[in-house]
Design an enzyme around this catalytic site. Structure first.
Site, PDB file in Angstrom:
ATOM      1  N   GLU A   1       0.784  -1.231   0.000  1.00 19.85           N
ATOM      2  CA  GLU A   1       0.000   0.000   0.000  1.00 19.85           C
ATOM      3  C   GLU A   1       0.821   1.288   0.000  1.00 19.85           C
ATOM      4  O   GLU A   1       0.650   2.134   0.897  1.00 19.85           O
ATOM      5  CB  GLU A   1      -0.981  -0.005   1.188  1.00 19.85           C
ATOM      6  CG  GLU A   1      -2.010  -1.113   1.111  1.00 19.85           C
ATOM      7  CD  GLU A   1      -3.019  -1.089   2.249  1.00 19.85           C
ATOM      8  OE1 GLU A   1      -2.795  -0.348   3.238  1.00 19.85           O
ATOM      9  OE2 GLU A   1      -4.019  -1.808   2.165  1.00 19.85           O
TER      10      GLU A   1
ATOM     11  N   GLU B   1      -6.341  -8.063  -0.103  1.00 21.58           N
ATOM     12  CA  GLU B   1      -7.019  -7.802   1.172  1.00 21.58           C
ATOM     13  C   GLU B   1      -8.493  -7.510   0.935  1.00 21.58           C
ATOM     14  O   GLU B   1      -8.852  -6.775   0.017  1.00 21.58           O
ATOM     15  CB  GLU B   1      -6.382  -6.607   1.907  1.00 21.58           C
ATOM     16  CG  GLU B   1      -4.974  -6.826   2.396  1.00 21.58           C
ATOM     17  CD  GLU B   1      -4.448  -5.648   3.209  1.00 21.58           C
ATOM     18  OE1 GLU B   1      -5.284  -4.845   3.689  1.00 21.58           O
ATOM     19  OE2 GLU B   1      -3.227  -5.528   3.369  1.00 21.58           O
TER      20      GLU B   1
END
Length: 834
Positions: free
Chosen positions: A600, A705
């Site tokens: 991320e 995720e």
């Protein structure tokens, strides 16, 4: 209320007999408050008990009102400067308790010193000035006079006893000599019998005299040794029933008390029980274990009872502890699926080994297994061998890649058919990279003022205990049983998070260095045992790639950004240089099948071009070092449609990793239950399918995720101390609730979402499972998925393990009950506000 004027002349000659009355009252009070007096006194204690009751109720009779309690003196009677403030200069708290200003009170105290009142009713005021107290020499004269008076009373008592004995003898003789029937028995006593009775009488009288002497002697000794904390010094004590109005409760200097061996008195003060006052109360209530004629000479019953109880407790422990140890060992040998963590680490593989087998230079370091919290399934034979500069200590020299998790998946020693068979995996979040909402217990003990919000601040706060604390977490939060359960749940991949401090630390980093590396290697071996393939995922990069708590340090982004942006860029490449060389070994080629670059990176704040350049360089570096696995990069939170034109000339074998949640998007979190399922099966399904195509999108895409959480209610999910969008407490400036019933009511609450899973209704469980299975279906149009996360301490909707064990996740991940295209089921009477 202001005090009355204190004038000596106001009471005329009332003081003329004051000294005599004081002597009597003082002696009477000494008797009544004697620490070891067993008599049932009912005078002054009842007054004290009533006074304490008034204090608890916040009320005291006006004439007896007091603002201060304990007043302590040392053994010589001098004021203890460590325990007492100057009574003429009360502290701020004491001064605030008055209803008028400090100057007025100071003036009134001055008047009190000049003209102290002599009233019995206000004798406490008479003692306010230091000059009004009796001098020590005067008190010595009182003691001398008291001694003479005491000896006189003893002489008078002895004379009275002698007269009573003589009168008794004369009466007995007259009765024996009389012939009156009222004075005669059937048979008169003989002379021998009378002699024996007389001797017995004399013996009894001697015993009483000796007891009286012993009691007097004990009393004198107690007066000399009277404890400072237990009772004030006589030299500066107040008259009976009086105390100073201006005295506050003294601060107890615990260090001094403990040094003097007076810790029992500290316990009395702290808990409000025991001590001389409570002993007197016990005597009055008939709970005292002593006897009336034991004069305090023997051990009180309650003390004997305490020792008897202690002995019984020791006996019980002697019996119970060995049994508990045996039972515990038996339990440790059986993995409990519900709680596999156990209570103690395993170190049995050190048995029979000598610590001398560890070279002196390595003893006490992370290479020394005697310093490890847990050695279970580690090879504890010492080696300092490294690959890529990273230790192989703990690994076995052989391995077996023949296992498979289920019949739908090939064994490890056969290629996984990526592209034709979806990944069904799970994350190990919050384990080797700490995340507060997953393991809130590591953060709960700190106040918000402490600012413990991430692994950086936690490690810094823990200091020298950080290594032990975090290694215990590594050893217990995820164990071998978890990997067995992952296999049994029908999963086939595991995404394992780690951070750069598993490899190296820099500058003033407070992180625990290198210990998590050992647990990462053991986790991979557990995956091997159960046929699970691994995606490596660096969650923390030097400088932080997003400024969020799961990067290690919440705040500023220092990677590719700011003063040290270039330095941290190079450091992150150095980390990948070491890690890729290590996992390029043959033992990892079949199991580490996806190699992540960085989790991320916040490309909404970072330069997109800088991130893409680094990504290309890092990919070429790791592939040059021998990595044959797929290399994964994150979408950086950019719209997926933008990636259609990005990195078109990238290296081979790359995957795009996207993370999809509805709860962090205010336009999606407020959808009702059915609308959320439709969003997944319509919008997300087509979005993933499109981006996964090399012709219409970017190419191979995985969802690294996602979760079945339909609220952002989990504790610490939005950072430590931050509120929720669901209840409208997330923003400091906007209280808007983002939930389905925000406009119509009732207001949404986190109580139901955060409730124990045993309280979940059947309808709610049905929704949660359908919501999860819809996402599985959508992500399987791409390369597959990794659920976030396997285990949490309390956030049930984020734990695959909890959902699987409690019936709101499919029994087998490869056999869901719902797929996109099926009719969305009816969720019954499930309210929309949770």
């Amino acid at each position: 209320m202001p005090s009355h004027s204190r004038s000596r002349d106001r009471y005329g000659g009332r003081d003329s007999d004051r000294e005599a009355r004081y002597d009597y009252d003082y002696a009477r009070r000494r008797y009544a408050t004697d620490d070891n007096d067993d008599d049932y006194d009912d005078d002054e204690l009842e007054h004290g008990l009533n006074e304490r009751r008034y204090r608890r109720d916040g009320y005291l009779p006006p004439r007896e009102s007091r603002t201060r309690g304990y007043y302590e003196r040392d053994a010589e009677g001098a004021a203890d400067e460590e325990l007492l403030g100057d009574e003429r200069n009360p502290g701020p708290r004491a001064s605030r308790s008055y209803g008028h200003d400090y100057d007025a009170r100071r003036g009134e105290r001055s008047r009190a010193r000049e003209a102290p009142r002599r009233s019995e009713r206000h004798r406490d005021r008479d003692r306010e000035g230091q000059s009004r107290r009796r001098a020590y020499e005067d008190d010595g004269r009182h003691r001398t006079r008291d001694g003479r008076r005491e000896r006189g009373r003893e002489s008078d008592a002895e004379a009275r006893r002698s007269r009573r004995r003589e009168a008794g003898r004369e009466t007995a003789a007259r009765k024996h000599q009389s012939s009156d029937s009222t004075n005669s028995a059937s048979h008169l006593l003989s002379a021998d019998a009378l002699a024996r009775l007389g001797a017995q009488y004399e013996k009894e009288e001697r015993r009483k005299r000796e007891n009286a002497k012993d009691a007097a002697k004990a009393e004198r000794k107690r007066q000399k040794k009277r404890a400072v904390v237990g009772e004030e010094s006589r030299a500066l004590r107040d008259p009976p029933g009086e105390s100073h109005r201006d005295r506050t409760k003294a601060r107890v200097a615990s260090g001094a008390y403990l040094e003097e061996g007076r810790s029992p008195e500290m316990q009395v003060r702290h808990r409000g029980g025991g001590g001389p006052a409570m002993e007197a109360r016990w005597r009055k209530e008939g709970s005292w274990g002593g006897t009336m004629d034991d004069a305090g000479g023997g051990r009180p019953f309650w003390k004997r009872k305490k020792w008897i109880g202690l002995g019984a407790l020791i006996l019980i422990l002697v019996i119970v502890i060995p049994v508990a140890v045996v039972v515990s060992k038996k339990h440790d040998n059986k993995s409990d699926p519900a709680d596999p963590q156990g209570t103690s680490p395993g170190k049995s593989n050190l048995d029979g080994l000598s610590h001398d087998s560890i070279p002196a230079y390595a003893q006490g370091t992370y290479l020394d297994p005697w310093t490890w919290y847990d050695t279970t399934d580690f090879n504890v034979t010492f080696t300092n061998e490294t690959v890529g500069g990273l230790s192989i200590m703990g690994l076995n020299s052989t391995w077996d890649d023949s296992a498979r998790p289920n019949d739908n998946v090939p064994p490890l020693n056969e290629p996984f058919p990526y592209g034709s068979q979806p990944i069904r995996g799970v994350n190990l979040g919050g384990w080797l990279s700490i995340e507060p909402f997953i393991v809130p217990s590591l953060f709960d003990s700190y106040s918000s003022v402490a600012g413990i919000i991430d692994e950086w601040t936690l490690s810094k706060r823990l200091g020298s205990s950080a290594a032990r604390t975090l290694e215990k977490h590594y050893a217990t939060f995820i164990t071998e049983q978890d990997f067995a359960d992952i296999r049994d749940a029908g999963l086939d991949h595991v995404r394992i998070q780690y951070s750069y401090w598993a490899v190296a630390t820099y500058d003033d980093d407070p992180y625990v260095a290198k210990i998590s590396w050992r647990y990462l290697l053991r986790a991979i071996e557990y995956c091997r045992k159960y046929g699970l393939r691994v995606k490596l995922d660096p969650h923390g990069i030097p400088g932080s790639q997003n400024g969020w708590n799961h990067s290690g340090r919440e705040g500023v982004i220092g990677w590719l950004n700011g003063t040290d942006g270039e330095l941290n860029r190079n450091r992150s490449l150095a980390v990948h240089d070491s890690v890729s060389k290590f996992f390029a070994q043959d033992r990892y080629k079949n199991i580490v099948t996806i190699y992540g670059l960085v989790n991320e990176p916040l490309m909404l704040s970072l330069s997109v071009e800088d991130v893409l350049d680094w990504t290309t360089e890092a990919t070429k570096l790791v592939q040059k070092n021998g990595i044959t696995a797929y290399v994964a990069l994150h979408d950086g939170f950019l719209n997926l449609s933008k990636w259609k034109s990005m990195l078109k000339n990238r290296p081979d074998k790359m995957l795009l990793d996207t993370h999809q949640y509805t709860i962090f998007n205010t336009g999606q979190i407020g959808l009702n239950h059915t609308a959320k399922v439709n969003l997944i099966c319509n919008d997300w399904y087509n979005m993933i399918k499109e981006i996964n195509s090399t012709s219409t999108g970017w190419g191979p895409t995985i969802c690294g995720e996602w979760s079945q959480a339909d609220t952002d209610c989990a504790k610490y999910l939005n950072n430590v101390g931050r509120g929720t969008r669901w209840e409208g407490t997330f923003s400091l400036t906007d209280s808007t609730q983002y939930c389905p019933t925000a406009d119509t009511g009732p207001p949404c609450s986190c109580a139901n979402a955060n409730a124990d899973v045993s309280e979940y209704s059947a309808d709610y469980k049905k929704f949660l499972q359908t919501y999860a299975e819809a996402q599985m279906s959508a992500f399987e149009t791409g390369q597959g998925w990794f659920y976030w996360t396997w285990r949490t301490e309390s956030a049930a909707q984020w734990s695959y393990r909890t959902a699987w064990k409690n019936g709101f996740m499919p029994a087998k991940a490869y056999a869901p009950s719902f797929k996109c295209g099926d009719a969305v089921p009816d969720f019954g009477n499930l309210p929309e506000y949770y």
